[in-house]
Design a protein around this motif. Structure first.
Motif, PDB file in Angstrom:
ATOM      1  N   SER A 356      47.576  56.104  48.288  1.00 47.99           N
ATOM      2  CA  SER A 356      47.201  54.710  48.531  1.00 47.99           C
ATOM      3  C   SER A 356      45.691  54.519  48.445  1.00 47.99           C
ATOM      4  CB  SER A 356      47.701  54.258  49.908  1.00 47.99           C
ATOM      5  OG  SER A 356      49.114  54.238  49.947  1.00 47.99           O
ATOM      6  N   VAL A 357      44.939  55.438  49.015  1.00 46.26           N
ATOM      7  CA  VAL A 357      43.478  55.333  48.975  1.00 46.26           C
ATOM      8  C   VAL A 357      42.964  55.505  47.555  1.00 46.26           C
ATOM      9  CG1 VAL A 357      41.336  56.479  49.676  1.00 46.26           C
ATOM     10  CG2 VAL A 357      43.095  55.984  51.375  1.00 46.26           C
ATOM     11  N   GLU A 358      43.545  56.442  46.837  1.00 48.16           N
ATOM     12  CA  GLU A 358      43.049  56.726  45.490  1.00 48.16           C
ATOM     13  C   GLU A 358      43.426  55.656  44.478  1.00 48.16           C
ATOM     14  OE1 GLU A 358      44.202  60.754  44.598  1.00 48.16           O
ATOM     15  OE2 GLU A 358      42.689  61.593  45.966  1.00 48.16           O
ATOM     16  N   SER A 359      44.430  54.841  44.780  1.00 52.06           N
ATOM     17  CA  SER A 359      44.803  53.744  43.876  1.00 52.06           C
ATOM     18  C   SER A 359      44.346  52.390  44.407  1.00 52.06           C
ATOM     19  CB  SER A 359      46.321  53.724  43.663  1.00 52.06           C
ATOM     20  OG  SER A 359      47.005  53.472  44.880  1.00 52.06           O
ATOM     21  N   ALA A 360      43.582  52.393  45.502  1.00 52.08           N
ATOM     22  CA  ALA A 360      43.136  51.143  46.121  1.00 52.08           C
ATOM     23  C   ALA A 360      42.150  50.398  45.227  1.00 52.08           C
ATOM     24  CB  ALA A 360      42.493  51.426  47.478  1.00 52.08           C
ATOM     25  N   GLN A 361      42.045  49.085  45.441  1.00 48.24           N
ATOM     26  CA  GLN A 361      41.168  48.236  44.655  1.00 48.24           C
ATOM     27  C   GLN A 361      40.241  47.437  45.572  1.00 48.24           C
ATOM     28  OE1 GLN A 361      44.524  47.308  41.150  1.00 48.24           O
ATOM     29  NE2 GLN A 361      43.539  45.642  42.248  1.00 48.24           N
ATOM     30  N   GLY A 362      39.021  47.256  45.140  1.00 46.46           N
ATOM     31  CA  GLY A 362      38.077  46.427  45.882  1.00 46.46           C
ATOM     32  C   GLY A 362      38.400  44.959  45.681  1.00 46.46           C
ATOM     33  N   ARG A 363      38.339  44.202  46.753  1.00 48.56           N
ATOM     34  CA  ARG A 363      38.668  42.783  46.647  1.00 48.56           C
ATOM     35  C   ARG A 363      37.620  41.996  45.871  1.00 48.56           C
ATOM     36  NH1 ARG A 363      39.683  42.495  53.001  1.00 48.56           N
ATOM     37  NH2 ARG A 363      38.822  44.603  52.811  1.00 48.56           N
ATOM     38  N   THR A 364      36.380  42.390  45.968  1.00 46.91           N
ATOM     39  CA  THR A 364      35.302  41.633  45.323  1.00 46.91           C
ATOM     40  C   THR A 364      34.758  42.320  44.079  1.00 46.91           C
ATOM     41  OG1 THR A 364      33.572  42.706  46.651  1.00 46.91           O
ATOM     42  CG2 THR A 364      34.590  40.713  47.568  1.00 46.91           C
ATOM     43  N   THR A 365      35.266  43.511  43.762  1.00 48.23           N
ATOM     44  CA  THR A 365      34.690  44.307  42.675  1.00 48.23           C
ATOM     45  C   THR A 365      34.617  43.538  41.365  1.00 48.23           C
ATOM     46  OG1 THR A 365      35.520  46.340  43.692  1.00 48.23           O
ATOM     47  CG2 THR A 365      34.886  46.455  41.372  1.00 48.23           C
ATOM     48  N   ASP A 366      35.694  42.857  40.998  1.00 47.37           N
ATOM     49  CA  ASP A 366      35.749  42.166  39.705  1.00 47.37           C
ATOM     50  C   ASP A 366      35.396  40.685  39.785  1.00 47.37           C
ATOM     51  OD1 ASP A 366      36.551  44.515  38.397  1.00 47.37           O
ATOM     52  OD2 ASP A 366      38.666  44.131  38.837  1.00 47.37           O
ATOM     53  N   VAL A 367      35.582  40.071  40.939  1.00 44.57           N
ATOM     54  CA  VAL A 367      35.404  38.614  41.023  1.00 44.57           C
ATOM     55  C   VAL A 367      34.177  38.199  41.819  1.00 44.57           C
ATOM     56  CG1 VAL A 367      37.853  38.145  40.702  1.00 44.57           C
ATOM     57  CG2 VAL A 367      36.956  38.462  43.020  1.00 44.57           C
ATOM     58  N   GLY A 368      33.533  39.119  42.524  1.00 42.44           N
ATOM     59  CA  GLY A 368      32.296  38.827  43.222  1.00 42.44           C
ATOM     60  C   GLY A 368      32.420  37.694  44.219  1.00 42.44           C
ATOM     61  N   LEU A 369      31.460  36.774  44.155  1.00 42.71           N
ATOM     62  CA  LEU A 369      31.420  35.658  45.094  1.00 42.71           C
ATOM     63  C   LEU A 369      32.646  34.764  45.012  1.00 42.71           C
ATOM     64  CD1 LEU A 369      27.714  34.383  45.023  1.00 42.71           C
ATOM     65  CD2 LEU A 369      28.986  35.144  47.039  1.00 42.71           C
ATOM     66  N   GLU A 370      33.318  34.773  43.867  1.00 42.35           N
ATOM     67  CA  GLU A 370      34.502  33.929  43.713  1.00 42.35           C
ATOM     68  C   GLU A 370      35.618  34.324  44.664  1.00 42.35           C
ATOM     69  OE1 GLU A 370      35.801  33.773  39.675  1.00 42.35           O
ATOM     70  OE2 GLU A 370      33.792  33.383  38.901  1.00 42.35           O
ATOM     71  N   TYR A 371      35.536  35.553  45.197  1.00 41.44           N
ATOM     72  CA  TYR A 371      36.610  36.006  46.084  1.00 41.44           C
ATOM     73  C   TYR A 371      36.758  35.116  47.304  1.00 41.44           C
ATOM     74  CZ  TYR A 371      39.610  38.756  49.053  1.00 41.44           C
ATOM     75  OH  TYR A 371      40.636  39.145  49.861  1.00 41.44           O
ATOM     76  N   GLU A 372      35.668  34.541  47.760  1.00 42.16           N
ATOM     77  CA  GLU A 372      35.740  33.686  48.949  1.00 42.16           C
ATOM     78  C   GLU A 372      36.751  32.561  48.742  1.00 42.16           C
ATOM     79  OE1 GLU A 372      32.863  30.657  51.486  1.00 42.16           O
ATOM     80  OE2 GLU A 372      31.963  32.317  50.383  1.00 42.16           O
ATOM     81  N   GLN A 373      36.674  31.876  47.606  1.00 43.53           N
ATOM     82  CA  GLN A 373      37.603  30.777  47.330  1.00 43.53           C
ATOM     83  C   GLN A 373      38.985  31.298  46.996  1.00 43.53           C
ATOM     84  OE1 GLN A 373      37.238  27.434  47.789  1.00 43.53           O
ATOM     85  NE2 GLN A 373      39.448  27.502  47.425  1.00 43.53           N
ATOM     86  N   ILE A 374      39.042  32.430  46.290  1.00 37.55           N
ATOM     87  CA  ILE A 374      40.336  33.022  45.945  1.00 37.55           C
ATOM     88  C   ILE A 374      41.091  33.402  47.209  1.00 37.55           C
ATOM     89  CG2 ILE A 374      41.436  35.041  44.889  1.00 37.55           C
ATOM     90  CD1 ILE A 374      39.120  34.995  42.819  1.00 37.55           C
ATOM     91  N   SER A 375      40.399  34.011  48.151  1.00 42.70           N
ATOM     92  CA  SER A 375      41.018  34.403  49.410  1.00 42.70           C
ATOM     93  C   SER A 375      41.548  33.188  50.153  1.00 42.70           C
ATOM     94  CB  SER A 375      40.007  35.158  50.281  1.00 42.70           C
ATOM     95  OG  SER A 375      40.568  35.482  51.536  1.00 42.70           O
ATOM     96  N   ALA A 376      40.761  32.105  50.146  1.00 44.99           N
ATOM     97  CA  ALA A 376      41.199  30.882  50.819  1.00 44.99           C
ATOM     98  C   ALA A 376      42.461  30.329  50.172  1.00 44.99           C
ATOM     99  CB  ALA A 376      40.082  29.837  50.784  1.00 44.99           C
ATOM    100  N   THR A 377      42.534  30.398  48.840  1.00 42.64           N
ATOM    101  CA  THR A 377      43.725  29.922  48.126  1.00 42.64           C
ATOM    102  C   THR A 377      44.935  30.788  48.446  1.00 42.64           C
ATOM    103  OG1 THR A 377      42.394  29.039  46.299  1.00 42.64           O
ATOM    104  CG2 THR A 377      44.725  29.499  45.842  1.00 42.64           C
TER     105      THR A 377
END
Length: 388
Positions: A356-377
């Motif tokens: 699980s750790v080795e296949s984990a993904q960063g929430r902001t790695t690809d979308v950066g600041l846009e994650y804030e709105q994506i998370s809200a959606t």
């Protein structure tokens, strides 16, 4: 793990005033040899194992003054202290906060300060790298998994090794409920904590963060919504945080629980076991990297000697010599494969978490600041699904 990306700046000044006696600000001429260290672990008080360990990393001639506070307070108080040029020297920031902190000019390039960032896992370090510059170093990660109660599964005739995709998981939950037990607990609470637990199902369906309303995303929403509609999961999931969901599982009434690796010790005490969260069509679903990154806040008034000492603190905690201890003290898995494998060898409770750790993904790695709105959606959509 686990906290909102959106800044709640109102109240920052009040929070800082409350913390003033505990070292809310950074260094002054009076304490040039004191390194101010902030982290989001208020549960660890002065003299606890974590507190003692952090202070042991003080460079020669320095002492460390540690302050633990809630996740949002760390970011809010950091914003205020940088503005007033009174920032702490080392801050551990929850990984989804990184793009916001960089955009606001709160933290600096840690490699330029002399922190060795080589050899760490790219997937875990991703949130700390913004526009090619590394602003934070993740020493480790926690992760989400699917816990199960062996006694309940045995009574229901469920072999946990047969759970490899969503269909087999649903079949297993149904068997558990049909046997007279309760099905599954998880956290679907409004905000980042609920999103954090939803992302393995979201990503496991093949959904992408830049398309939070896709058909795949809706399939993930339908999966967890159906659990509630069929009575397999309690209606309280819409308001349960991760601790509340775990408390339900600890009653011994449920067959399954989605929760984090930080619960591994208490799970072991109860005889519970864990498997990776399955993806829709099989395999291990990506989980979000959990945990914090060590950062060096901005000081408008240059303090080169102090910054070098602060960098040495981070180096101490993330060196090959100490990395296992840093992670074991917090209940994390190291962000270096060699150290992580050593942890698993020394403590078998970590073995099920490796994939699980080795296949984990960063929430902001690809979308950066846009994650804030994506998370809200995602949070809004999840709440709609769970309450429909």
């Amino acid at each position: 793990m686990n906290s909102k990306v959106k800044l709640i700046i109102s109240g920052s000044l009040a929070s800082c005033l409350v913390l003033a006696m505990a070292g809310c600000g950074g260094s002054t001429k009076a304490d040039d040899k004191v390194i101010q260290f902030w982290d989001p672990y208020p549960q660890y008080s002065d003299g606890d194992a974590w507190d003692t360990y952090v202070k042991s990393c003080a460079p020669e001639g320095y002492t460390i003054k540690r302050q633990g506070m809630p996740q949002n307070d760390v970011l809010n108080n950091l914003t205020t202290s940088v503005k007033e040029d009174n920032a702490p020297d080392v801050v551990l920031l929850d990984n989804p906060f990184m793009p916001t902190a960089v955009d606001a000019g709160l933290i600096t390039d840690i490699k330029a300060a002399g922190v060795d960032t080589s050899g760490f896992d790219e997937n875990i370090e991703g949130p700390g790298i913004v526009d090619g510059v590394q602003y934070g170093l993740a020493f480790g990660s926690n992760a989400l998994g699917l816990y199960y109660n062996p006694q309940i599964l045995e009574k229901a005739g469920v072999d946990p090794s047969s759970i490899t995709d969503w269909d087999s998981l649903n079949t297993a939950i149904k068997q558990v409920v049909d046997s007279g037990a309760k099905g599954i607990t998880f956290s679907g609470i409004t905000g980042e904590e609920g999103v954090f637990q939803f992302l393995p199902w979201f990503w496991g369906a093949g959904a992408k963060l830049d398309k939070p309303d896709s058909q795949s995303a809706q399939e993930a929403q339908q999966l967890v919504s159906n659990w509630v509609k069929q009575g397999w999961a309690p209606k309280s999931v819409a308001t349960d945080n991760q601790s509340a969901a775990w408390d339900l599982f600890l009653t011994g009434e449920y067959g399954f629980a989605e929760n984090g690796s930080w619960q591994a010790a208490s799970a072991k005490e109860k005889g519970y076991k864990v498997i990776p969260i399955p993806a829709k069509n099989g395999g291990v679903a990506p989980v979000p990297t959990g945990g914090e990154l060590a950062t060096l806040p901005l000081h408008k008034t240059k303090q080169e000697t102090k910054v070098k000492a602060a960098a040495q603190v981070i180096t101490c905690m993330t060196s090959d010599k100490n990395l296992a201890k840093t992670n074991e003290t917090l209940g994390y898995l190291a962000a270096k494969k060699s150290i992580r494998d050593s942890q698993a060898k020394d403590n078998e409770q970590w073995m099920p978490w490796i994939d699980s750790v080795e296949s984990a993904q960063g929430r902001t790695t690809d979308v950066g600041l846009e994650y804030e709105q994506i998370s809200a959606t995602l949070s809004k959509n999840l709440q709609t699904a769970l309450n429909s």
